[in-house]
Design an enzyme around this catalytic site. Structure first.
Site, PDB file in Angstrom:
ATOM      1  CG  ASP A 270     -99.827 -37.627  65.456  1.00 16.44           C
ATOM      2  OD1 ASP A 270     -99.293 -37.897  66.551  1.00 16.44           O
ATOM      3  OD2 ASP A 270    -100.384 -38.493  64.754  1.00 16.44           O
ATOM      4  N   GLY A 304     -97.119 -41.445  62.617  1.00 15.32           N
ATOM      5  CA  GLY A 304     -96.870 -40.082  63.073  1.00 15.32           C
ATOM      6  C   GLY A 304     -96.547 -39.206  61.874  1.00 15.32           C
TER       7      GLY A 304
END
Length: 371
Positions: A270, A304
């Site tokens: 991610d 993120g």
């Protein structure tokens, strides 16, 4: 030209071989055997460990570009080249909640890129925009929305050969819309959602077998309301990816998850960007800055991750009380199986992609081999 990879400890995804030979030709594994054939070029791995290359199904950017901001072929090349530096040979670049025009541009860029480059960019992970605004995390509030029939049909029609995963909050869908998506062939993943334990079991019964970043942006396990996390833990068929950077979840929670999910728990990065070279980033009303090694937005939410897949594998090996082979499986064959690609990548096996990583016993040195 055929080549033989010799003198390594081979993690095939099914077993560990100490005296195996891997034969490759034209980017494909021809065989895994015990003897070295005559008259063939040898690649001596000098006793290193060898496995299939890592597969990251949720990566947002490379060293320079963020795919949702610049959904271009240049960004895809940046993601691919940078990922190779960290042992990742296959990716699903992630497009977060965006306008329909940006989604179209991302689909077209990946389609054109794949026609020109026969490499490890396998398609797109579309994360949003059909998410619950109460669990949007760092996604732009102006882009998160409920699906309309026409927009959903357009995304499926235009992108179903490119979009391999779509993350949705299923409570935002009608039953007819959800059925349309499930029938499209795109892997549906539940994330950024407020659904309860009972609601989750309903959606899992419809055939959804994947969730997005376990623990994050979902209802948690409680003793009176088990939440989505509880439903994931109880349902043996559901795959659960985890961001193992020490911030997105505590390592103790990850150990519990591994005990319960076993071979259905796997790793994702991610990553907003790889390499931690981008310190600050702003795009429309999305922002991220690097703080103590993690990307956060101005509201303090994680925006993120900053890890690469090799870091995630090391973190798993060092913190989850698991074997080296188990950590490798969490980044290779488990990932491929979760997205219905386990017949072509993620293992060292005849007919599979000749994309590998080599590493030493403590995973302190990881190098990519790509043919």
């Amino acid at each position: 030209m055929k080549q033989a990879l010799v003198n390594s400890v081979i993690h095939t995804g099914e077993e560990v071989l100490t005296n195996g030979v891997v034969i490759v030709e034209n980017g494909i594994i021809i065989s895994v055997q015990s003897e070295i054939p005559e008259g063939i070029s040898l690649i001596d791995l000098k006793g290193k460990h060898l496995s299939a290359g890592f597969f990251d199904i949720q990566i947002n950017g490379g060293e320079r570009f963020y795919f949702s901001q610049n959904p271009t072929e240049e960004t895809l090349q940046d993601i691919y080249e940078t990922s190779l530096k960290y042992g990742t040979t296959h990716t699903l670049p992630c497009l977060i909640s965006s306008s329909i025009e940006t989604i179209h541009q991302g689909i077209e860029s990946i389609r054109n890129y794949k026609e020109k480059h026969k490499n490890g960019v396998m398609g797109m992970h579309l994360e949003g925009p059909f998410l619950n605004p109460l669990k949007r995390g760092a996604h732009s509030a102006s882009q998160v929305r409920k699906p309309t029939n026409s927009e959903l049909e357009e995304i499926i029609r235009y992108g179903k050969d490119v979009i391999k995963i779509i993350t949705i909050a299923p409570e935002c869908f009608t039953e007819d819309q959800l059925n349309l998506l499930l029938e499209s062939g795109i892997v549906v993943s539940i994330g950024h959602t407020t659904i309860t334990y009972d609601e989750a079991q309903h959606y899992f019964s419809k055939g959804i077998k994947l969730v997005t970043h376990l623990f994050n942006a979902m209802s948690q396990l409680g003793h009176r309301e088990p939440g989505l996390v509880g439903a994931i833990f109880e349902n043996e068929a559901v795959y659960a990816p985890i961001i193992l950077d020490g911030a997105h979840c505590n390592y103790a929670a990850a150990r519990i998850a591994h005990t319960l999910k076993k071979d259905k728990l796997f790793l994702i990065s991610d990553a907003a960007f790889l390499g931690r070279k981008i310190q600050n980033f702003k795009w429309e009303d999305f922002d991220a800055h690097l703080e103590n090694g993690f990307y956060r937005n101005k509201e303090g939410n994680l925006a993120g991750a900053a890890i690469s897949m090799d870091e995630a594998v090391r973190n798993a090996f060092e913190n989850l009380n698991i074997s080296l082979d188990e950590a490798i499986k969490m980044a290779t064959c488990r990932v491929a199986s979760a997205v219905n690609m386990g017949d072509k990548i993620g293992k060292i096996k005849k007919g599979f992609s000749a994309s590998f990583v080599t590493f030493n016993e403590d995973l302190s040195l990881i190098e990519t081999l790509h043919y």
